[in-house]
Design an enzyme around this catalytic site. Structure first.
Site, PDB file in Angstrom:
ATOM      1  N   HIS A 123       8.265  -1.006  -5.502  1.00 40.12           N
ATOM      2  CA  HIS A 123       7.029  -0.231  -5.682  1.00 40.12           C
ATOM      3  C   HIS A 123       6.434  -0.499  -7.072  1.00 40.12           C
ATOM      4  O   HIS A 123       6.198   0.416  -7.855  1.00 40.12           O
ATOM      5  CB  HIS A 123       7.294   1.266  -5.506  1.00 40.12           C
ATOM      6  CG  HIS A 123       6.054   2.037  -5.135  1.00 40.12           C
ATOM      7  ND1 HIS A 123       6.074   3.143  -4.336  1.00 40.12           N
ATOM      8  CD2 HIS A 123       4.749   1.855  -5.457  1.00 40.12           C
ATOM      9  CE1 HIS A 123       4.839   3.616  -4.184  1.00 40.12           C
ATOM     10  NE2 HIS A 123       4.016   2.836  -4.869  1.00 40.12           N
TER      11      HIS A 123
ATOM     12  N   GLU B  74      12.160   5.932  -0.991  1.00 39.70           N
ATOM     13  CA  GLU B  74      12.458   5.082  -2.141  1.00 39.70           C
ATOM     14  C   GLU B  74      13.387   5.796  -3.099  1.00 39.70           C
ATOM     15  O   GLU B  74      13.242   7.010  -3.298  1.00 39.70           O
ATOM     16  CB  GLU B  74      11.145   4.697  -2.846  1.00 39.70           C
ATOM     17  CG  GLU B  74      10.207   3.897  -1.948  1.00 39.70           C
ATOM     18  CD  GLU B  74       8.864   3.615  -2.595  1.00 39.70           C
ATOM     19  OE1 GLU B  74       8.589   4.132  -3.707  1.00 39.70           O
ATOM     20  OE2 GLU B  74       8.062   2.878  -1.984  1.00 39.70           O
TER      21      GLU B  74
ATOM     22  N   ALA C  82       0.832  -1.214   0.000  1.00 40.96           N
ATOM     23  CA  ALA C  82       0.000   0.000   0.000  1.00 40.96           C
ATOM     24  C   ALA C  82       0.860   1.255   0.000  1.00 40.96           C
ATOM     25  O   ALA C  82       1.127   1.832  -1.053  1.00 40.96           O
ATOM     26  CB  ALA C  82      -0.954  -0.026   1.197  1.00 40.96           C
ATOM     27  N   ARG C  83       1.303   1.690   1.170  1.00 38.20           N
ATOM     28  CA  ARG C  83       2.159   2.867   1.298  1.00 38.20           C
ATOM     29  C   ARG C  83       3.194   2.611   2.389  1.00 38.20           C
ATOM     30  O   ARG C  83       2.903   1.988   3.411  1.00 38.20           O
ATOM     31  CB  ARG C  83       1.334   4.110   1.661  1.00 38.20           C
ATOM     32  CG  ARG C  83       0.586   4.726   0.485  1.00 38.20           C
ATOM     33  CD  ARG C  83       1.529   5.387  -0.507  1.00 38.20           C
ATOM     34  NE  ARG C  83       0.850   6.120  -1.552  1.00 38.20           N
ATOM     35  CZ  ARG C  83       0.479   5.614  -2.721  1.00 38.20           C
ATOM     36  NH1 ARG C  83       0.701   4.320  -2.976  1.00 38.20           N
ATOM     37  NH2 ARG C  83      -0.112   6.361  -3.628  1.00 38.20           N
TER      38      ARG C  83
ATOM     39  N   ASP D 155       6.568  -3.954  -0.800  1.00 38.43           N
ATOM     40  CA  ASP D 155       6.670  -3.325  -2.119  1.00 38.43           C
ATOM     41  C   ASP D 155       6.824  -1.813  -1.997  1.00 38.43           C
ATOM     42  O   ASP D 155       7.128  -1.153  -2.983  1.00 38.43           O
ATOM     43  CB  ASP D 155       5.419  -3.650  -2.949  1.00 38.43           C
ATOM     44  CG  ASP D 155       5.514  -3.124  -4.373  1.00 38.43           C
ATOM     45  OD1 ASP D 155       6.524  -3.415  -5.044  1.00 38.43           O
ATOM     46  OD2 ASP D 155       4.586  -2.412  -4.827  1.00 38.43           O
TER      47      ASP D 155
END
Length: 312
Positions: free
Chosen positions: A280, A263, A233-234, A258
């Protein structure tokens, strides 16, 4: 001639009815000139250089400073679900219309989440690394059908995860204050409080909206011993330091991530064998990505028509 700018790291839907219509209206369409995720300074420089009237945005920070660099900007179309990267208050103050594509990436993100769940339970990435290191070891994992899967956030993506996991068997629970118990029950999912989910789930998979949930040290301490955490998600939904401590202490058996607070990720979680990471890429399935791009372009065109920049 006005500029339409895409700022996603890649953009494949370059020739379709919408791009042709925008070009016919006299707009120049500039596709992903940097070919990577933008930081705030990148966006400021790019916006100042091209002063777009509309953008198809990725996950770069669209702050008031960024918007100020493009005085002509009238519409932002997010290629994806979340709007947390956009300063919505600044956009409203500047008269900039903002849209997103909430439905398009749901299946792709859900499939990646389920892939991560299966990979973590069967320790696929860990086994792959061992073989590449010359160590032929058959690792013992667990069955998804014998587990309780806890879904945090039961919107479009959370519901898709439930649909995909259901055929495996096992128990499905979800925590979401905005979900309806009857609708969840129709999908074979029991709605519970977040604390209950953390205590009972063997797999906790995060699909909540940004800012609605944060799993820190206290929350992770409530997790069932040996649980696996999945986050597609985040990054800000999880305290990465607390997650690292929980994994190192053996409180959690593993994690599959992910998304990250910063990032590209280059932190200590990468050193743990029970952690699987992807870059991501939840929405990066070809079919889903094309759908998102087309929907974002359609949204942008509709907003530009509404403000009179393009003829109906």
């Amino acid at each position: 001639m006005a500029t339409i700018l895409t700022t996603t790291s890649s953009f494949k839907e370059r020739d379709n009815e919408t791009t042709r219509r925008l070009a016919a209206a006299g707009h120049r369409i500039l596709f992903s000139p940097l070919g990577r995720r933008l930081g705030e300074d990148d966006a400021v420089a790019l916006f100042a250089e091209h002063d777009p009237i509309g953008i198809v945005a990725g996950v770069e920070p669209l702050t008031d400073r960024v918007m100020a660099a493009a005085p002509s900007l009238k519409a932002i179309a997010r290629c994806g679900t979340g709007l947390d990267s956009v300063d919505l208050e600044a956009a409203r103050a500047r008269g900039i219309v903002v849209s997103n594509t909430p439905g398009a990436p749901a299946l792709a993100v859900a499939e990646l989440a389920v892939g991560h769940i299966l990979g973590a339970l069967r320790r696929i990435a860990e086994a792959d690394r061992l073989i590449r290191e010359g160590n032929w070891t058959a690792l013992s994992g667990g069955l998804l059908g014998a587990r309780t899967v806890g879904i945090v956030g039961f919107g479009r993506i959370g519901q898709r995860v439930a649909e995909l996991v259901t055929p495996f068997g096992g128990r499905l629970i979800a925590a979401d204050p905005f979900a309806e118990a009857k609708a969840a029950a129709n999908k074979g999912v029991e709605l519970v409080a977040l604390d209950t989910l953390l205590a009972e789930a063997d797999v906790v998979t995060l699909h909540a909206a940004p800012g609605t949930v944060r799993l820190g040290a206290e929350e992770l301490a409530r997790c069932r011993a040996g649980a696996i955490l999945v986050n597609t998600a985040r990054g800000d939904l999880v305290d990465e330091g607390a997650l690292l401590a929980a994994l190192q202490a053996g409180r959690l058996a593993g994690a599959a991530l992910d998304v990250f607070a910063e990032e590209p990720y280059a932190g200590p979680l990468a050193a743990l064998p029970g952690v699987t990471m992807t870059a991501h890429m939840g929405s990066y399935a070809a079919e889903s990505r094309s759908l998102q791009e087309r929907e974002a372009l359609d949204n942008l065109l509709a907003d530009l028509v509404r403000i009179g920049a393009v003829a109906p």
